[in-house]
Design an enzyme around this catalytic site. Structure first.
Site, PDB file in Angstrom:
ATOM      1  N   GLY A 150      41.945  47.640  32.629  1.00  0.00           N
ATOM      2  CA  GLY A 150      41.234  46.915  31.590  1.00  0.00           C
ATOM      3  C   GLY A 150      41.869  45.599  31.190  1.00  0.00           C
ATOM      4  O   GLY A 150      41.524  45.027  30.162  1.00  0.00           O
ATOM      5  N   SER A 189      41.929  43.107  37.943  1.00  0.00           N
ATOM      6  CA  SER A 189      41.192  43.676  39.074  1.00  0.00           C
ATOM      7  C   SER A 189      41.751  45.003  39.563  1.00  0.00           C
ATOM      8  O   SER A 189      41.933  45.223  40.756  1.00  0.00           O
ATOM      9  CB  SER A 189      41.112  42.674  40.244  1.00  0.00           C
ATOM     10  OG  SER A 189      40.316  41.586  39.891  1.00  0.00           O
ATOM     11  N   SER A 190      41.986  45.906  38.637  1.00  0.00           N
ATOM     12  CA  SER A 190      42.384  47.253  39.033  1.00  0.00           C
ATOM     13  C   SER A 190      41.273  47.930  39.827  1.00  0.00           C
ATOM     14  O   SER A 190      41.543  48.724  40.734  1.00  0.00           O
ATOM     15  CB  SER A 190      42.736  48.087  37.796  1.00  0.00           C
ATOM     16  OG  SER A 190      41.653  48.130  36.877  1.00  0.00           O
ATOM     17  N   GLU A 212      37.168  30.272  37.376  1.00  0.00           N
ATOM     18  CA  GLU A 212      36.674  31.496  36.737  1.00  0.00           C
ATOM     19  C   GLU A 212      35.164  31.458  36.585  1.00  0.00           C
ATOM     20  O   GLU A 212      34.586  30.430  36.208  1.00  0.00           O
ATOM     21  CB  GLU A 212      37.331  31.660  35.365  1.00  0.00           C
ATOM     22  CG  GLU A 212      37.572  33.093  34.968  1.00  0.00           C
ATOM     23  CD  GLU A 212      38.669  33.726  35.815  1.00  0.00           C
ATOM     24  OE1 GLU A 212      38.327  34.596  36.644  1.00  0.00           O
ATOM     25  OE2 GLU A 212      39.839  33.355  35.647  1.00  0.00           O
ATOM     26  N   ASP A 242      37.524  39.064  43.761  1.00  0.00           N
ATOM     27  CA  ASP A 242      38.523  40.102  43.519  1.00  0.00           C
ATOM     28  C   ASP A 242      38.808  40.920  44.773  1.00  0.00           C
ATOM     29  O   ASP A 242      39.965  41.177  45.127  1.00  0.00           O
ATOM     30  CB  ASP A 242      38.057  41.029  42.393  1.00  0.00           C
ATOM     31  CG  ASP A 242      37.938  40.306  41.068  1.00  0.00           C
ATOM     32  OD1 ASP A 242      38.426  39.161  40.970  1.00  0.00           O
ATOM     33  OD2 ASP A 242      37.358  40.881  40.131  1.00  0.00           O
TER      34      ASP A 242
END
Length: 444
Positions: free
Chosen positions: A136, A140-141, A43, A186
């Protein structure tokens, strides 16, 4: 575009096609999708040219569309703003970002990125967006929408674009049209994911990748959404990117000229400049996280390949502690979800996933322990958070961006096959696991 079809919902595709007919008064001729993602480990390392290991989840953004032969793009979303409302923007070099926060920027920027590849006359289509990727939640929308838009454009105009270039176009959209200086992870996993595998990505160009098996039926992956999004000023993410750059600059000034990104640094280098150059403590901690997270990610890859889930779990817990203490992007709610999971027998490891400041955790767990984990979260998370409830789902690594249907297959009445035999096995297995969980919980 992956040719394998994962556990894609026929209902979601049908709903998207029906939404298109309702909004635009005609029939879609192209249906595409791109998934959200969970990062198993690695991350805040991608913009430091480090290592990440995400996988695609079985939650998708679906676009049903029809080319128009114009240079105008008209789009509508079931999730953004008023359902059925149409937003339009030019599909030519005059295209500019909408005001900050406008969801169409994730499509505008991709259209702008593909314009140099298109024939004269620009880009024009009508499209509706229907997504099951939680908004949210750190799954990774936004990348799913970008990659689905890229897949749509490639399909309409018959383009063959290398997946790496596709991901870079979508990343550039995020930078220039959405104002987020994100790394490549992403968009890359949404474009390149493979069913049954996590993807180790070396985020230094040329972006070498390695598919890592993650399809053992004895384990499960549980995503837990904290359903809490802390209020941010908007500077938190860019601030951390800059702090990483500041740490690199200090090491370069101290004679470590090979340190172009934190991926090149060692803890010994960092320790030496933290003393000699009086680096602020928060800069030291940000750099320490990135350096150690790269090591954890590579170790996790080796442990996964060896089937050593205990070791993978230890690395996940260490990753979460580093994100909490050194990178300061966790929240009390995310910490609570990790602590609850840690106490459940059969859980190997858990960590926050995504950018932080809210969102989700990912838990690696023995499949038989999933009901106990979900019960523990149901019972303990509200007590730890003042009544807040978490949303959880079991997922498995799924396929990346796909062309689902085209031409007659995209008509509302069509029912084209949606699942390959392998995909069907995965879908049935996942459904069976969910059913077992539901029955076990109902008996309690």
């Amino acid at each position: 575009v992956s040719s394998a079809r994962g556990a894609m919902s026929a209902e979601q595709i049908q709903q998207a096609k029906q939404l298109f007919a309702d909004v635009f008064g005609g029939q879609a001729t192209v249906v595409v999708s791109a998934p959200g993602r969970v990062n198993l480990i690695g991350e805040h390392t991608d913009y430091n040219e480090g290592f990440v290991m995400p996988f695609c989840i079985d939650r998708y953004t679906v676009i049903a569309a029809r080319p128009t032969g114009t240079a105008v793009c008209r789009v509508s979303s079931a999730d953004g703003g008023v359902r059925g409302a149409i937003a339009s923007f030019p599909g030519d070099p005059s295209l500019q970002p909408a005001p900050a926060g406008d969801w169409t920027n994730y499509m505008r920027g991709v259209v702008a990125g593909y314009l140099p590849k298109l024939p004269p006359g620009g880009c024009g289509f009508d499209a509706v967006v229907l997504s099951t990727v939680p908004l949210g939640g750190g799954l990774s929308s936004s990348a799913a929408l970008e990659v689905a838009t890229a897949t749509l454009i490639e399909t309409i105009y018959g383009l063959r674009v290398d997946p790496t270039e596709k991901a870079l176009i979508c990343q550039r959209c995020e930078h220039t049209f959405c104002g987020t200086p994100c790394g490549i992870m992403d968009q890359f996993i949404s474009a390149c994911g493979r069913e049954g595998y996590a993807l180790l990505i070396d985020c230094r160009p040329p972006f070498a990748t390695e598919h890592v098996p993650l399809d053992d039926s004895k384990i499960a992956l549980v995503v837990s959404n904290s359903n809490v999004k802390h209020s941010l000023s908007g500077s938190e993410y860019p601030e951390r990117v800059q702090q990483c750059k500041d740490a690199c600059a200090a090491m370069q000034a101290a004679g470590h000229t090979e340190v172009r990104f934190l991926r090149d640094a060692t803890l010994a280098m960092l320790e030496s400049v933290s003393r000699s150059h009086a680096l602020p403590e928060d800069v030291v901690r940000r750099a320490r996280h990135s350096i150690t997270e790269d090591h954890r990610t590579l170790q996790a890859k080796e442990a996964l390949q060896a089937g050593d889930y205990e070791q993978v779990g230890k690395l996940m817990y260490a990753s979460h502690a580093s994100l909490r203490d050194d990178y300061n992007v966790s929240t009390p709610e995310l910490d609570a979800l990790v602590d609850i999971a840690r106490a459940v027998p059969g859980v190997y490891g858990a960590r926050m996933t995504g950018g932080g400041f809210g969102g989700c955790t990912v838990t690696l767990v023995h499949a038989a322990a999933v009901p106990a984990l979900l019960d523990a979260i149901d019972e303990q998370y509200p007590r730890a958070t003042g009544g807040q409830r978490a949303s959880c789902f079991v997922t498995r690594p799924s396929a990346g961006a796909m062309l689902l249907q085209q031409g007659a297959g995209a008509l509302p009445a069509a029912s084209a096959p949606l699942t390959s035999r392998l995909g069907m096995v995965v879908a049935v297995a996942a459904a069976a696991l969910v059913a077992v969980v539901a029955v076990a919980r109902a008996r309690r």
